[in-house]
Design a protein around this motif. Structure first.
Motif, PDB file in Angstrom:
ATOM      1  N   GLY A 112     -37.691  12.427   5.085  1.00 60.88           N
ATOM      2  CA  GLY A 112     -39.656  13.004   5.448  1.00 60.88           C
ATOM      3  C   GLY A 112     -39.273  14.756   5.249  1.00 60.88           C
ATOM      4  O   GLY A 112     -38.720  14.437   4.218  1.00 60.88           O
ATOM      5  N   GLU A 113     -39.270  15.512   6.481  1.00 62.12           N
ATOM      6  CA  GLU A 113     -38.915  16.979   6.454  1.00 62.12           C
ATOM      7  C   GLU A 113     -37.882  17.057   7.302  1.00 62.12           C
ATOM      8  O   GLU A 113     -37.268  17.966   7.404  1.00 62.12           O
ATOM      9  N   LEU A 114     -36.837  15.485   7.716  1.00 64.28           N
ATOM     10  CA  LEU A 114     -35.540  15.989   8.481  1.00 64.28           C
ATOM     11  C   LEU A 114     -33.826  15.963   7.690  1.00 64.28           C
ATOM     12  O   LEU A 114     -34.821  15.432   6.479  1.00 64.28           O
ATOM     13  N   ALA A 115     -33.262  16.574   7.776  1.00 64.02           N
ATOM     14  CA  ALA A 115     -32.083  16.587   7.206  1.00 64.02           C
ATOM     15  C   ALA A 115     -31.068  14.970   7.977  1.00 64.02           C
ATOM     16  O   ALA A 115     -30.203  16.362   8.821  1.00 64.02           O
ATOM     17  N   LEU A 116     -30.761  14.627   7.636  1.00 66.75           N
ATOM     18  CA  LEU A 116     -29.841  14.072   8.267  1.00 66.75           C
ATOM     19  C   LEU A 116     -27.863  13.754   7.404  1.00 66.75           C
ATOM     20  O   LEU A 116     -28.199  13.876   6.275  1.00 66.75           O
ATOM     21  N   LEU A 117     -27.507  14.738   8.916  1.00 66.84           N
ATOM     22  CA  LEU A 117     -25.623  14.449   8.083  1.00 66.84           C
ATOM     23  C   LEU A 117     -24.984  13.398   8.644  1.00 66.84           C
ATOM     24  O   LEU A 117     -25.267  12.960   9.605  1.00 66.84           O
ATOM     25  N   ASP A 118     -24.445  12.651   7.894  1.00 68.44           N
ATOM     26  CA  ASP A 118     -23.562  11.061   8.388  1.00 68.44           C
ATOM     27  C   ASP A 118     -21.883  12.155   7.672  1.00 68.44           C
ATOM     28  O   ASP A 118     -21.715  11.784   6.772  1.00 68.44           O
ATOM     29  N   CYS A 119     -21.772  12.590   9.095  1.00 66.46           N
ATOM     30  CA  CYS A 119     -20.073  13.632   8.201  1.00 66.46           C
ATOM     31  C   CYS A 119     -19.121  12.119   8.531  1.00 66.46           C
ATOM     32  O   CYS A 119     -18.830  11.592  10.150  1.00 66.46           O
ATOM     33  N   PRO A 120     -18.574  12.106   7.323  1.00 67.81           N
ATOM     34  CA  PRO A 120     -17.025  11.343   7.175  1.00 67.81           C
ATOM     35  C   PRO A 120     -16.328  10.921   8.032  1.00 67.81           C
ATOM     36  O   PRO A 120     -16.008  10.605   8.544  1.00 67.81           O
ATOM     37  N   HIS A 121     -16.465  12.726   9.139  1.00 68.87           N
ATOM     38  CA  HIS A 121     -15.273  13.081   9.691  1.00 68.87           C
ATOM     39  C   HIS A 121     -14.947  12.329  11.239  1.00 68.87           C
ATOM     40  O   HIS A 121     -14.153  12.216  12.001  1.00 68.87           O
ATOM     41  N   CYS A 122     -16.312  12.279  11.792  1.00 71.91           N
ATOM     42  CA  CYS A 122     -17.177  12.592  12.968  1.00 71.91           C
ATOM     43  C   CYS A 122     -17.531  11.092  13.786  1.00 71.91           C
ATOM     44  O   CYS A 122     -18.051  10.938  14.943  1.00 71.91           O
ATOM     45  N   SER A 123     -18.920  10.676  12.616  1.00 73.77           N
ATOM     46  CA  SER A 123     -19.464   9.498  12.825  1.00 73.77           C
ATOM     47  C   SER A 123     -18.421   8.191  13.373  1.00 73.77           C
ATOM     48  O   SER A 123     -19.332   7.852  14.022  1.00 73.77           O
ATOM     49  N   GLY A 124     -17.218   8.338  12.866  1.00 74.22           N
ATOM     50  CA  GLY A 124     -17.122   6.909  13.480  1.00 74.22           C
ATOM     51  C   GLY A 124     -16.398   7.389  15.057  1.00 74.22           C
ATOM     52  O   GLY A 124     -16.531   6.730  16.197  1.00 74.22           O
ATOM     53  N   LEU A 125     -16.166   8.718  15.899  1.00 66.03           N
ATOM     54  CA  LEU A 125     -16.061   9.578  16.366  1.00 66.03           C
ATOM     55  C   LEU A 125     -17.057   9.231  17.535  1.00 66.03           C
ATOM     56  O   LEU A 125     -16.864   8.740  18.906  1.00 66.03           O
ATOM     57  N   ARG A 126     -18.270   9.633  17.062  1.00 66.66           N
ATOM     58  CA  ARG A 126     -19.560   9.143  17.614  1.00 66.66           C
ATOM     59  C   ARG A 126     -19.660   8.198  18.598  1.00 66.66           C
ATOM     60  O   ARG A 126     -19.974   7.526  19.176  1.00 66.66           O
ATOM     61  N   VAL A 127     -19.577   7.125  17.415  1.00 70.89           N
ATOM     62  CA  VAL A 127     -20.112   5.742  17.764  1.00 70.89           C
ATOM     63  C   VAL A 127     -18.258   4.794  19.109  1.00 70.89           C
ATOM     64  O   VAL A 127     -19.098   4.818  19.740  1.00 70.89           O
ATOM     65  N   ASP A 128     -17.842   5.296  18.673  1.00 73.15           N
ATOM     66  CA  ASP A 128     -16.504   4.836  18.738  1.00 73.15           C
ATOM     67  C   ASP A 128     -16.261   5.849  21.123  1.00 73.15           C
ATOM     68  O   ASP A 128     -16.551   5.100  22.178  1.00 73.15           O
ATOM     69  N   LEU A 129     -17.371   6.632  21.089  1.00 74.00           N
ATOM     70  CA  LEU A 129     -18.185   7.444  22.284  1.00 74.00           C
ATOM     71  C   LEU A 129     -19.124   6.826  22.928  1.00 74.00           C
ATOM     72  O   LEU A 129     -18.861   6.257  24.409  1.00 74.00           O
ATOM     73  N   ALA A 130     -19.592   6.475  21.764  1.00 73.16           N
ATOM     74  CA  ALA A 130     -20.836   5.360  22.477  1.00 73.16           C
ATOM     75  C   ALA A 130     -21.241   4.794  22.857  1.00 73.16           C
ATOM     76  O   ALA A 130     -20.990   4.034  24.318  1.00 73.16           O
ATOM     77  N   LEU A 131     -20.091   4.027  22.355  1.00 70.33           N
ATOM     78  CA  LEU A 131     -19.420   2.482  22.803  1.00 70.33           C
ATOM     79  C   LEU A 131     -18.630   3.027  24.559  1.00 70.33           C
ATOM     80  O   LEU A 131     -18.845   1.740  25.102  1.00 70.33           O
TER      81      LEU A 131
END
Length: 53
Positions: free
Chosen positions: A27-46
């Motif tokens: 839509g009007e949003l630009a989403l960044l799926d960073c390959p460096h920290c996306s796994g880290l964010r999932v680990d922190l959420a878990l």
């Protein structure tokens, strides 16, 4: 289409340079799926979910 910007953008979370290939326009949003920290964010959420239980 001519882009007048560098082919990389700095990730606001990990501050690394990320290629425009990891940017998705929704839509009007630009989403960044960073390959460096996306796994880290999932680990922190878990980890936060497990800490609550």
């Amino acid at each position: 289409m001519n882009l007048h910007a560098p082919p990389f953008i700095r990730c606001p979370a990990c501050r690394r340079m990320v290629s425009f290939d990891y940017i998705e326009i929704v839509g009007e949003l630009a989403l960044l799926d960073c390959p460096h920290c996306s796994g880290l964010r999932v680990d922190l959420a878990l980890e936060q979910v497990l800490a609550r239980n």
